[in-house]
Design a protein around this motif. Structure first.
Motif, PDB file in Angstrom:
ATOM      1  N   VAL A 199      30.088  42.050-107.822  1.00 22.24           N
ATOM      2  CA  VAL A 199      29.006  42.262-106.864  1.00 22.24           C
ATOM      3  C   VAL A 199      27.715  41.955-107.616  1.00 22.24           C
ATOM      4  O   VAL A 199      27.668  42.013-108.840  1.00 22.24           O
ATOM      5  CB  VAL A 199      29.025  43.725-106.356  1.00 22.24           C
ATOM      6  CG1 VAL A 199      27.864  44.014-105.414  1.00 22.24           C
ATOM      7  CG2 VAL A 199      30.357  44.016-105.656  1.00 22.24           C
ATOM      8  N   LYS A 200      26.667  41.600-106.894  1.00 16.22           N
ATOM      9  CA  LYS A 200      25.388  41.293-107.541  1.00 16.22           C
ATOM     10  C   LYS A 200      25.000  42.394-108.525  1.00 16.22           C
ATOM     11  O   LYS A 200      25.115  43.579-108.211  1.00 16.22           O
ATOM     12  CB  LYS A 200      24.275  41.146-106.495  1.00 16.22           C
ATOM     13  CG  LYS A 200      24.371  39.894-105.654  1.00 16.22           C
ATOM     14  CD  LYS A 200      23.197  39.826-104.686  1.00 16.22           C
ATOM     15  CE  LYS A 200      23.261  38.559-103.844  1.00 16.22           C
ATOM     16  NZ  LYS A 200      22.118  38.492-102.899  1.00 16.22           N
ATOM     17  N   GLU A 201      24.516  41.986-109.684  1.00 17.81           N
ATOM     18  CA  GLU A 201      24.212  42.956-110.733  1.00 17.81           C
ATOM     19  C   GLU A 201      23.174  43.975-110.288  1.00 17.81           C
ATOM     20  O   GLU A 201      23.263  45.154-110.651  1.00 17.81           O
ATOM     21  CB  GLU A 201      23.740  42.233-111.997  1.00 17.81           C
ATOM     22  CG  GLU A 201      24.858  41.463-112.683  1.00 17.81           C
ATOM     23  CD  GLU A 201      24.447  40.950-114.053  1.00 17.81           C
ATOM     24  OE1 GLU A 201      23.593  41.599-114.688  1.00 17.81           O
ATOM     25  OE2 GLU A 201      24.996  39.921-114.478  1.00 17.81           O
ATOM     26  N   GLU A 202      22.208  43.546-109.483  1.00 19.56           N
ATOM     27  CA  GLU A 202      21.193  44.500-109.038  1.00 19.56           C
ATOM     28  C   GLU A 202      21.783  45.539-108.079  1.00 19.56           C
ATOM     29  O   GLU A 202      21.350  46.696-108.045  1.00 19.56           O
ATOM     30  CB  GLU A 202      19.993  43.792-108.399  1.00 19.56           C
ATOM     31  CG  GLU A 202      20.307  42.944-107.173  1.00 19.56           C
ATOM     32  CD  GLU A 202      20.592  41.492-107.521  1.00 19.56           C
ATOM     33  OE1 GLU A 202      20.274  40.633-106.670  1.00 19.56           O
ATOM     34  OE2 GLU A 202      21.137  41.215-108.612  1.00 19.56           O
ATOM     35  N   VAL A 203      22.799  45.144-107.315  1.00 18.19           N
ATOM     36  CA  VAL A 203      23.472  46.091-106.420  1.00 18.19           C
ATOM     37  C   VAL A 203      24.302  47.079-107.236  1.00 18.19           C
ATOM     38  O   VAL A 203      24.331  48.282-106.948  1.00 18.19           O
ATOM     39  CB  VAL A 203      24.344  45.347-105.395  1.00 18.19           C
ATOM     40  CG1 VAL A 203      25.141  46.328-104.543  1.00 18.19           C
ATOM     41  CG2 VAL A 203      23.481  44.468-104.496  1.00 18.19           C
TER      42      VAL A 203
END
Length: 235
Positions: free
Chosen positions: A18-22
């Motif tokens: 999943v996106k690292e920021e998420v």
């Protein structure tokens, strides 16, 4: 210094799918570990011992408190972190956990002696392939977090011992996203895991008598519900 986990161990589970920021958001916004679980988490990270990440911890906390399973089976104890997490959030449960790594068994025994205050956890030492066939109990919940290529090998025995309506959760099934790539793009050292996981997906995701779902938490969870007493997996 912990010896049995190399600093060059499989790092796929640390590559977010999943996106690292998420991922960062999930890990900082949800309730973290406290007390001895926070101490064990810090020890595991310091010594490069793989344990379930914070977003999966939050999910397990929810699962245990909601399901309140009475009998839990775990394959892959490591230092005992996830067994203790489950025990804390399902206080009426009895947990059987299996591991064969002597060094990890030593840490797990020490942690259970300190923190398993209700004596919920029984540790079985040895290879799950040998131990599973000797288990006589029926389980409501099974957590598999061991050799990924062996999931498909262990699963028939696990399903035999799972109650109808029971749930199996298998950890780290995405392998950092490798599982979605052609095998030619996967490092040779990871291809045995890749093949084993593809066999696992083929056998479970569309099985008529199982309900299965892939959950993008951590390095991916496969969750399986057993719907009838007798389950035969495709070869």
């Amino acid at each position: 210094m912990v010896q049995s986990y190399s600093k060059n161990a499989n790092h796929n589970m640390r590559r977010p799918v999943v996106k690292e920021e998420v991922v960062r958001y999930m890990r900082t916004r949800q309730k973290g570990n406290e007390g001895y679980l926070a101490e064990l988490e810090a020890f595991a990270h310091r010594e490069n011992i793989p344990i379930i990440p914070q977003e999966t911890v939050a999910y397990f906390r929810f699962l245990m408190q909601t399901m309140q399973p009475k009998k839990i089976l775990e394959i892959g104890t490591a230092i005992g972190f996830s067994a203790l997490l489950m025990a804390e959030n399902a206080p009426q449960s009895k947990i059987t956990t299996i591991d064969r790594n002597e060094e990890m068994i030593g840490f797990a025994k020490e942690n259970f002696a300190k923190y398993d205050s209700r004596n919920q956890i029984r540790l079985l030492e040895g290879d799950a392939a040998d131990i599973l066939s000797r288990l006589k109990e029926t389980y409501d919940f099974v957590f598999m977090d061991s050799a990924k290529s062996k999931y498909i090998v262990f699963l028939p025995e696990v399903l035999e011992r799972l109650a109808v309506g029971g749930v199996v959760v298998l950890d780290d099934v995405f392998q950092g996203g490798d599982i979605a790539r052609p095998i030619e793009e996967v490092r040779r050292g990871q291809r045995t895991i890749y093949r084993g996981l593809q066999r696992l997906f083929d056998a479970t995701l569309k099985h008529p008598n199982l309900t299965a779902t892939l959950v993008p938490l951590g390095d991916g969870l496969l969750m399986i519900r057993k719907n009838i007493p007798e389950i035969k997996l495709a070869d």
